[in-house]
Design a protein around this motif. Structure first.
Motif, PDB file in Angstrom:
ATOM      1  N   THR A   1      -0.706  -7.842   1.024  1.00 34.33           N
ATOM      2  CA  THR A   1       0.692  -7.480   1.247  1.00 34.33           C
ATOM      3  C   THR A   1       1.259  -6.754   0.030  1.00 34.33           C
ATOM      4  O   THR A   1       1.957  -5.746   0.162  1.00 34.33           O
ATOM      5  CB  THR A   1       1.536  -8.744   1.558  1.00 34.33           C
ATOM      6  OG1 THR A   1       0.955  -9.411   2.677  1.00 34.33           O
ATOM      7  CG2 THR A   1       2.960  -8.390   1.878  1.00 34.33           C
ATOM      8  N   GLY A   2       0.952  -7.239  -1.150  1.00 37.20           N
ATOM      9  CA  GLY A   2       1.427  -6.588  -2.377  1.00 37.20           C
ATOM     10  C   GLY A   2       0.864  -5.185  -2.521  1.00 37.20           C
ATOM     11  O   GLY A   2       1.580  -4.244  -2.889  1.00 37.20           O
TER      12      GLY A   2
ATOM     13  N   ALA B   1      -0.162  -3.210  -0.089  1.00 36.35           N
ATOM     14  CA  ALA B   1       0.447  -2.372   0.940  1.00 36.35           C
ATOM     15  C   ALA B   1       1.874  -1.994   0.555  1.00 36.35           C
ATOM     16  O   ALA B   1       2.295  -0.842   0.717  1.00 36.35           O
ATOM     17  CB  ALA B   1       0.432  -3.080   2.292  1.00 36.35           C
ATOM     18  N   LEU B   2       2.616  -2.954   0.014  1.00 39.02           N
ATOM     19  CA  LEU B   2       3.992  -2.696  -0.419  1.00 39.02           C
ATOM     20  C   LEU B   2       4.012  -1.677  -1.558  1.00 39.02           C
ATOM     21  O   LEU B   2       4.786  -0.716  -1.541  1.00 39.02           O
ATOM     22  CB  LEU B   2       4.661  -4.005  -0.864  1.00 39.02           C
ATOM     23  CG  LEU B   2       6.100  -3.884  -1.339  1.00 39.02           C
ATOM     24  CD1 LEU B   2       6.989  -3.456  -0.182  1.00 39.02           C
ATOM     25  CD2 LEU B   2       6.569  -5.203  -1.918  1.00 39.02           C
ATOM     26  N   GLY B   3       3.135  -1.844  -2.538  1.00 33.47           N
ATOM     27  CA  GLY B   3       3.077  -0.908  -3.671  1.00 33.47           C
ATOM     28  C   GLY B   3       2.674   0.493  -3.220  1.00 33.47           C
ATOM     29  O   GLY B   3       3.270   1.492  -3.645  1.00 33.47           O
TER      30      GLY B   3
ATOM     31  N   GLY C   1       3.023   1.787  -0.228  1.00 30.66           N
ATOM     32  CA  GLY C   1       4.128   2.337   0.564  1.00 30.66           C
ATOM     33  C   GLY C   1       5.254   2.841  -0.320  1.00 30.66           C
ATOM     34  O   GLY C   1       5.841   3.899  -0.063  1.00 30.66           O
ATOM     35  N   LEU C   2       5.559   2.110  -1.391  1.00 28.59           N
ATOM     36  CA  LEU C   2       6.607   2.511  -2.329  1.00 28.59           C
ATOM     37  C   LEU C   2       6.232   3.825  -3.021  1.00 28.59           C
ATOM     38  O   LEU C   2       7.047   4.748  -3.121  1.00 28.59           O
ATOM     39  CB  LEU C   2       6.825   1.405  -3.365  1.00 28.59           C
ATOM     40  CG  LEU C   2       7.943   1.625  -4.372  1.00 28.59           C
ATOM     41  CD1 LEU C   2       9.282   1.703  -3.664  1.00 28.59           C
ATOM     42  CD2 LEU C   2       7.951   0.520  -5.410  1.00 28.59           C
TER      43      LEU C   2
END
Length: 148
Positions: free
Chosen positions: A114-115, A117-119, A121-122
């Motif tokens: 999740t981390g 993917a979040l990074g 995406g950012l």
């Protein structure tokens, strides 16, 4: 002797072979005889002195070679189709394995996945935003940019 139906699709190649073998036959002769082997045979016989049987045998050879070329083309096409199917099957299998591997990794390490993917995406979002902003800046006239 070749039938009229068989001839309809083979006229151009027969005409080319006739021009190659019998230089005395002109394009005008071929246009006058177009589609009529009897007339063409008569012209060839008249201009070259060959017998009707020799000319008809030549026509049959032309048609037979066209049939073998069509068969070769069909074999090549079916081989290409089979290669495409094989490649598609391999790509599908590889994508399935990649998906299964990703699912396994994500289920073993949910927080890290999740981390990540979040990074990612950012980072992609910031890059897209900068690109859009830079394009808008380029679209402004010089006096609009000067006033900023």
């Amino acid at each position: 002797m070749t039938t009229k139906q068989e001839l309809s699709g083979k006229w151009k190649s027969i005409a080319g072979a006739v021009k190659k073998k019998y230089g005395a036959i002109t394009d005008n002769d071929l246009r006058r005889a177009e589609g009529d082997l009897n007339q063409l045979a008569g012209l060839i016989q008249q201009k070259t002195g060959q017998s009707r049987e020799q000319i008809e045998a030549f026509f049959d050879e032309c048609c037979a070679s066209n049939d073998s070329l069509a068969g070769q083309a069909q074999q090549l096409a079916s081989g290409a189709t089979e290669s495409l199917r094989e490649g598609y099957s391999q790509a599908t299998e590889q994508a399935r394995r990649g998906y299964e591997s990703t699912v396994k990794t994500m289920s073993r390490h949910p927080l890290e996945s999740t981390g990540a993917a979040l990074g990612l995406g950012l980072i992609v979002g910031v890059l897209v935003g900068l690109s859009i902003g830079a394009q808008r800046e380029r679209d402004l006239a010089w006096h609009q940019r000067w006033g900023r």
